[in-house]
Write an enzyme that holds these catalytic residues in place. Structure first.
Site, mmCIF file in Angstrom:
data_model
loop_
_atom_site.group_PDB
_atom_site.id
_atom_site.type_symbol
_atom_site.label_atom_id
_atom_site.label_comp_id
_atom_site.label_asym_id
_atom_site.label_seq_id
_atom_site.Cartn_x
_atom_site.Cartn_y
_atom_site.Cartn_z
ATOM 1 C CG HIS A 179 -7.044 9.130 -0.064
ATOM 2 N ND1 HIS A 179 -7.054 7.824 -0.514
ATOM 3 C CD2 HIS A 179 -7.233 9.905 -1.158
ATOM 4 C CE1 HIS A 179 -7.242 7.816 -1.821
ATOM 5 N NE2 HIS A 179 -7.369 9.073 -2.237
ATOM 6 C CG HIS A 219 -4.413 3.864 3.089
ATOM 7 N ND1 HIS A 219 -3.472 3.159 3.824
ATOM 8 C CD2 HIS A 219 -4.893 4.829 3.906
ATOM 9 C CE1 HIS A 219 -3.397 3.684 5.049
ATOM 10 N NE2 HIS A 219 -4.253 4.703 5.118
ATOM 11 C CB CYS A 263 -0.936 0.006 1.201
ATOM 12 S SG CYS A 263 -1.888 1.518 1.334
ATOM 13 C CG ASN A 283 -12.169 10.142 -5.734
ATOM 14 O OD1 ASN A 283 -13.197 10.764 -5.993
ATOM 15 N ND2 ASN A 283 -10.966 10.597 -6.037
ATOM 16 C CG HIS A 304 -8.776 14.078 -2.917
ATOM 17 N ND1 HIS A 304 -7.700 14.105 -3.792
ATOM 18 C CD2 HIS A 304 -9.201 12.787 -2.911
ATOM 19 C CE1 HIS A 304 -7.505 12.895 -4.292
ATOM 20 N NE2 HIS A 304 -8.401 12.072 -3.779
HETATM 21 P P1 AMP Z 1 -7.757 8.831 -5.416
HETATM 22 O O1 AMP Z 1 -8.176 8.874 -6.858
HETATM 23 O O2 AMP Z 1 -8.772 9.430 -4.501
HETATM 24 O O3 AMP Z 1 -7.304 7.448 -4.990
HETATM 25 O O4 AMP Z 1 -6.537 9.822 -5.333
HETATM 26 C C1 AMP Z 1 -5.233 9.441 -5.092
HETATM 27 C C2 AMP Z 1 -4.401 10.695 -5.135
HETATM 28 O O5 AMP Z 1 -3.116 10.390 -4.636
HETATM 29 C C3 AMP Z 1 -4.211 11.298 -6.531
HETATM 30 O O6 AMP Z 1 -4.716 12.645 -6.540
HETATM 31 C C4 AMP Z 1 -2.701 11.260 -6.742
HETATM 32 O O7 AMP Z 1 -2.212 12.393 -7.418
HETATM 33 C C5 AMP Z 1 -2.180 11.187 -5.320
HETATM 34 N N1 AMP Z 1 -0.885 10.543 -5.164
HETATM 35 C C6 AMP Z 1 -0.432 9.416 -5.755
HETATM 36 N N2 AMP Z 1 0.809 9.110 -5.332
HETATM 37 C C7 AMP Z 1 1.145 10.073 -4.434
HETATM 38 C C8 AMP Z 1 2.299 10.320 -3.641
HETATM 39 N N3 AMP Z 1 3.375 9.516 -3.675
HETATM 40 N N4 AMP Z 1 2.300 11.419 -2.846
HETATM 41 C C9 AMP Z 1 1.236 12.243 -2.799
HETATM 42 N N5 AMP Z 1 0.112 12.051 -3.511
HETATM 43 C C10 AMP Z 1 0.074 10.991 -4.329
HETATM 44 ZN ZN ZN Z 2 -2.619 1.371 3.458
#
Ligand code: AMP
Ligand code: ZN
Length: 113
Positions: free
Chosen positions: A100, A98, A4, A87, A102
């Site tokens: 989260h 995982h 993850c 999302n 935004h």
């Molecule tokens: P989701 O579509 O809600 O799963 O969004 C995942 C978000 O994580 C996206 O906006 C990506 O740009 C962001 N993301 C992916 N990898 C990283 C990372 N290493 N550090 C910070 N954000 C990330």
């Molecule tokens: Zn996780």
């Protein structure tokens, strides 16, 4: 932890631009920002998505939303406002499995609703 991405960031095994951290939550700048302010608030507990929560997560989920409000305040976007996006799974456009939240702000954020 497995593979993850956010668990690895939480564990410090991958770098991130942290804007907040305590025992239960991490807030970090999104690596591909979709707005002038784009921060992710991540519970440290690995839960794949909102569709996977259980009753024992109720307190954490309430604290998560409070943390979102506090981080948004600290980022300076609360006065003008911001959009909160969570999302869920494939149809919700979730990429990182995982849970989260935004925080998007710094300009008028377009959304579906
Ligand atoms: P989701 O579509 O809600 O799963 O969004 C995942 C978000 O994580 C996206 O906006 C990506 O740009 C962001 N993301 C992916 N990898 C990283 C990372 N290493 N550090 C910070 N954000 C990330
Ligand atoms: Zn996780």
């Amino acid at each position: 932890m497995g593979d993850c991405l956010f668990c690895k960031i939480v564990a410090g095994q991958l770098p991130s631009e942290k804007v907040f951290e305590d025992d239960d939550f991490l807030a970090l700048k999104d690596i591909h920002p979709k707005a002038p302010t784009h921060v992710l608030v991540v519970p440290k507990k690995h839960i794949p998505s909102l569709a996977d929560v259980s009753a024992e997560d109720e307190v954490m989920l309430g604290r998560l939303m409070h943390r979102v409000a506090l981080v948004a305040r600290d980022l300076g976007v609360a006065d003008k406002g911001y959009k909160v996006v969570l999302n869920v799974r494939e149809h919700g456009g979730q990429i990182v499995p995982h849970i989260h939240v935004h925080i998007l702000g710094g300009e008028r954020i377009k959304g579906l609703v």
